[in-house]
Design an enzyme around this catalytic site. Structure first.
Site, PDB file in Angstrom:
ATOM      1  CE  LYS A  80      -3.830   1.792   2.448  1.00 21.99           C
ATOM      2  NZ  LYS A  80      -5.032   1.735   3.657  1.00 21.99           N
ATOM      3  CB  SER A 155      -8.274   3.785   2.396  1.00 22.73           C
ATOM      4  OG  SER A 155      -7.384   2.834   3.525  1.00 22.73           O
ATOM      5  CB  SER A 179      -9.029   1.137   5.601  1.00 19.85           C
ATOM      6  OG  SER A 179      -9.831   2.261   5.413  1.00 19.85           O
TER       7      SER A 179
END
Length: 479
Positions: A80, A155, A179
């Site tokens: 990420k 997210s 997320s």
């Protein structure tokens, strides 16, 4: 036979150690897959093939010499973007920060690389990881590989989409309100929200007890593999707790466990297909020998939302305002809305009011779980989100209008109950053609139990061989 780009990490490690597969071969298959289909889903911010290929060759040499002593040796990992790599960009999706470079590796990156993992790609997020969808002015819209009309969630949506599309066997994620678990649910993958303190974060927001960094993968065993690497005390994060025993998921250990099934967590408006799939998981656990009993909780989406945003109003919201000062016109509408909602909540409620609400919810959960080993519930009340939507005016959830999109997701209560481990695993397919998922919630710091239960679900309802069909990557049509 499983296509090479969909090979799970545990199987790949076994093949590496038996000299039946080279880390270079696996990486090259992933590179080809990324080049072939990422244009349709936009899950990556950048690729690091020029660094990854030499690392894979070194890993292959180590295996050839019998030096396979590190737990992730030669395995590609998609990171990420918020998990900074020294010398690489660390924008968190902000146009104004597009040229900012990370001064050091994030703690989870440091541990992955020390364990022999190879970061070969970085995944998209919404701005500052503050939305339930994954799109930003900097990177554009990330789409769900199962149906490109829909979002992979947020997210950690780029990580979920990358796993589902066959770009990596492992990925990093983070979770402050769902997320990790929401993208796992929407993409048919596995995501883990560890108990607060189990996995180190980056100061100063490592001190925020809602948040946590963690693993995503396509199987329960692979998720445990990466969680074991990430976990443990770290000198840069004062909140980390003592090392725990490595997790080894075993479905045979589920027999006799008592599981509380809670479909609505109070009054969440759960869609019929989500409910049906959740009950299917409960039936599978019963067949595996667990004792499943349905319960209710006295929660409301309104109170959970108020509690959550009061917390954000004193921590994440002000931190976001500091990060974005002077660049407001460049921000996504959902970022401005999030900061405004957090600010309003702080104006309406004192920090101690938030703590009272949090401890009330924690106590209610502890009472409801008394006599049970874990709790089972959906991850999201709604089965899908539109990929390019902002949801500024709320969301329609099963015919009921909700004032904020977070009220359609059932993950935040377990960031409030922040010491509880939560594993999100697939539960089936929604009517719209993308996966749904459930959350398996454990007692504080009882990580092992949720992984055993997740492994039992995976064994009873196998999903490892279910992947998006190739024609979906050519356009925006569903299956």
């Amino acid at each position: 036979m499983t296509e090479l780009h969909y090979l799970d990490a545990s199987t790949a490690l076994g093949l590496f150690r038996r000299r039946e597969l080279s880390p270079v071969e696996l990486l090259q298959s992933l590179i080809h897959r990324i080049e072939e289909v990422n244009g349709g889903i936009n899950a990556l911010t950048e690729t690091l093939f020029e660094d990854a290929l030499p690392a894979a060759k070194k890993a292959a040499v180590r295996y050839a010499r019998g030096r396979d002593v590190t737990p992730l040796l030669g395995l590609p990992v998609a990171a990420k973007e918020k998990h900074g790599l020294q010398g690489r960009t660390l924008s968190q999706g902000l146009v104004a920060r597009r040229d900012t470079l990370a001064a050091a590796n994030h703690p989870v990156i440091e541990r992955i690389q020390r364990a022999g993992g190879i970061i070969h790609a970085r995944t998209t997020t919404p701005e500052l990881s503050c939305a339930t969808v994954t799109h930003s002015p900097l990177w554009g819209v990330t789409r769900n590989p199962w149906n490109q009309r829909f979002s992979p969630g947020g997210s950690s949506g780029g990580s979920g989409a990358a796993l589902a599309a066959g770009f990596a066997p492992l990925a990093t994620a983070s979770d402050i309100a769902g997320s990790t678990r929401l993208p796992a649910s929407f993409t048919g993958t596995v995501g883990y929200k560890a108990p607060y303190g189990r996995i180190p974060g980056l100061a100063p927001l490592s001190a925020d007890h809602y948040r946590g960094d963690g693993p995503m993968a396509r199987t329960v065993a692979d998720t445990a593999l990466l969680a074991n690497v990430m976990s443990g005390r770290h000198p840069g994060d004062h909140t980390t707790v003592a090392d725990a025993a490595p997790m080894a998921p075993d479905p045979a250990l589920v027999a006799g466990l008592r599981v509380a099934l809670c479909i609505r967590l109070g009054n969440y408006p759960v869609a019929p297909d989500v409910e049906a799939n959740t009950r299917r998981v409960a039936e599978a656990l019963t067949a595996a020998g667990a004792v499943v009993e349905e319960i209710v909780l006295p929660w409301t989406v309104e109170e959970i939302s108020r509690t959550m945003f009061t917390h954000f109003g004193y921590l994440l919201g002000p931190a976001m305002e500091d990060e974005t000062a002077g660049s407001e016109p460049q921000l996504a509408a959902y970022t401005r809305r999030f900061m405004a909602d957090a600010r309003a909540a702080a104006e309406a409620n004192r920090y101690v009011d938030g703590l009272r609400a949090e401890t009330l919810l924690q106590g209610q959960l502890a009472e409801a779980m008394t006599g049970f080993d874990a709790l089972l519930c959906p991850a999201s009340a709604v089965p899908a989100l539109d990929a390019d939507a902002h949801y500024l005016d709320g969301i329609d959830a099963n015919g009921q209008y909700l004032g904020h999109y977070w009220q359609a997701h059932m993950t935040a209560p377990f960031n409030i109950a922040n010491r509880c481990p939560v594993l999100a695993v697939p539960s089936g397919m929604a009517d719209c053609g993308i996966p749904t998922g459930v959350q398996i919630v454990g007692h504080p710091f009882d990580d092992a139990t949720v992984f055993h239960l997740g492994a039992a679900v995976e064994s009873a309802l196998p999903w490892a061989d279910r992947h998006p069909m190739a024609p979906e990557f050519a356009g925006h049509a569903g299956i």
